[in-house]
Design an enzyme around this catalytic site. Structure first.
Site, PDB file in Angstrom:
ATOM      1  N   TYR A   1      -1.463   0.529  10.633  1.00  0.00           N
ATOM      2  CA  TYR A   1      -1.752  -0.158   9.355  1.00  0.00           C
ATOM      3  C   TYR A   1      -0.554  -0.046   8.417  1.00  0.00           C
ATOM      4  CZ  TYR A   1      -3.626  -0.814   4.627  1.00  0.00           C
ATOM      5  OH  TYR A   1      -3.815  -1.214   3.316  1.00  0.00           O
TER       6      TYR A   1
ATOM      7  N   SER B   1       0.819  -1.224   0.000  1.00  0.00           N
ATOM      8  CA  SER B   1       0.000   0.000   0.000  1.00  0.00           C
ATOM      9  C   SER B   1       0.847   1.266   0.000  1.00  0.00           C
ATOM     10  CB  SER B   1      -0.882  -0.014   1.254  1.00  0.00           C
ATOM     11  OG  SER B   1      -1.417   1.255   1.497  1.00  0.00           O
TER      12      SER B   1
ATOM     13  N   GLU C   1       0.232   3.627   1.736  1.00  0.00           N
ATOM     14  CA  GLU C   1       0.313   4.070   3.142  1.00  0.00           C
ATOM     15  C   GLU C   1       1.713   3.821   3.715  1.00  0.00           C
ATOM     16  OE1 GLU C   1      -1.879   5.437   5.773  1.00  0.00           O
ATOM     17  OE2 GLU C   1      -2.581   6.242   3.887  1.00  0.00           O
TER      18      GLU C   1
END
Ligand code: NAP
Ligand code: F7E
Length: 331
Positions: free
Chosen positions: A150, A126, A128
């Protein structure tokens, strides 16, 4: 007669899993979805293809169930999309997020390594992981600086996948996917929260929309485009990692403006900033450079930012209208 290739998808009940399953079926694959046990089924995204796919029960928290699933199905390709994927929940449940989203990947890689190391595997990495970004735009070589539990779990999952490729020669690819959305996006993610609220307001079922940070910028693409990229990665002879993104960034405020303007409303009349939706640490700006995927895989996105907002608003207008009609028919 050639036998169909078999794909095992974890997270098949999620947004990406459902689109990937449809795409692989259209290519002639046998598709098996790994689902965790639940007292009440959550199959609304895969109901239309339920009769064309097989499901096997297993959990990313449980090694023996993964071993059994990989041994029983013996797939050609595994797509690991299962995860606790909502960033705010990762502060509420950091350890569970690490278990699902991080260590769960090692469990799956172990099952593959022990059973059949020639299985090709896709890991859902991801954007992120870039967090507080070190460069703009972000590429496969940009260092990670995750800003949430996360993001940290995904960074671990990414590196353990690379490590199994380098240690055991697994054909493992990480797709570093930037945000991708669709009418099947969960209602808690900001794009769907906005388009669903716009539809409710338009139908007279709500009169405000409460949001957090309107200044955050994201590189938003269309989920069906992104699942095509996952498949392309596994078809390439050399396993590698790829950024998948549109190369454009827009703020949450811009998304809101376009969504409300689609139904002829002024967003300022409805949107309220609410600090309950602010995060302990924010990812301010993401924008990806997908040149490597374009050059090696021939992947390009097909839906623009405006096109994405429009199709999501239209889908939610239709969905809310249906819900409203159903409710009116109740005794
Ligand atoms: P999603 O809609 O939240 O779906 C997540 C899936 O994971 C669901 O099918 C869920 O099953 C399953 N799952 C959760 N915990 C599990 C467990 N312990 N064992 C087995 N399955 C489990 O996510 P998505 O948007 O489709 O994203 C797919 C993957 O890509 C995720 O790994 C996500 O983190 C990653 N990703 C997403 C984006 C994006 O913008 N969408 C971008 C980059 C990476 P239930 O139905 O049982 O809950
Ligand atoms: O937030 C801001 C929020 O929750 C986007 C996941 O698929 O993409 C997703 O993670 C931005 C953030 O997605 C609200 O602060 C403002 O800056 O839609 P989101 P995300 O956190 O970017 C990545 C690539 C993944 O891998 C993840 O799995 O929007 N924002 N107001 C808000 N966000 C939410 N959810 N709700 C608000 O009210």
């Amino acid at each position: 007669m050639t036998t169909a290739r078999t794909a095992l998808i974890t997270g098949i009940t999620g947004q990406d899993g459902s689109y990937l399953a449809e795409y692989l079926l259209s290519l002639g694959y046998r598709v098996v979805g790994l689902v965790r046990r639940s007292a009440s089924e959550n199959y609304w995204r895969i109901n239309p293809i339920r009769h064309e796919i097989e499901l096997i029960q297993a959990d990313l928290l449980d090694q023996s169930s993964l071993d059994t699933a990989v041994r029983r199905i013996d797939p050609d390709e595994i797509y690991n999309l299962g995860a606790q994927s909502f960033v705010p929940t990762s502060w509420e449940q950091p350890i569970l997020t690490a278990e699902f989203t991080g260590v769960g990947v090692t469990r799956l890689l172990e099952a593959i390594r022990k059973h059949n190391p020639s299985i090709r595997v896709y890991q859902a990495s991801s954007s992120e992981m870039f967090g507080r970004v070190r460069e703009i735009p972000q590429t496969e070589l940009t260092p990670f600086h995750p800003r949430s539990p996360y993001g940290c779990a995904k960074a671990y999952a990414h590196f353990i996948t690379v490590n199994y490729r380098e240690s055991y020669g697994l054909h493992a690819c990480c797709g570093i996917l930037f945000n991708h959305e669709s009418p099947r996006r969960g209602l808690e993610f900001v794009t769907r929260k906005i388009t669903h609220a716009v539809a409710q307001i338009k139908h007279g079922l709500a009169d405000e929309l409460r949001l957090g940070n309107l200044d955050a910028k994201r590189d938003w693409g269309y989920a069906p485009d992104y699942v095509r990229a996952m498949h392309l990665m596994l078809q390439h002879d050399e396993p590698q990692d790829y950024v998948i993104a549109t190369g454009e960034t827009h703020s949450v405020r811009e998304f809101v403006e376009v969504a409300f303007s689609e139904v002829g409303l002024a967003w300022e009349d409805y949107v309220k900033e609410d600090e309950r939706f602010l995060r302990p640490a924010e990812v301010d700006l993401l924008v990806g450079d997908a040149s490597k995927a374009r050059e090696i895989l021939g992947w390009v996105p097909s839906v623009s930012f405006r096109g994405l907002v429009k199709l999501m608003v239209e889908a939610d207008l239709a969905w809310v209208a249906k819900q409203k009609a159903k409710r009116q028919r109740l005794p």
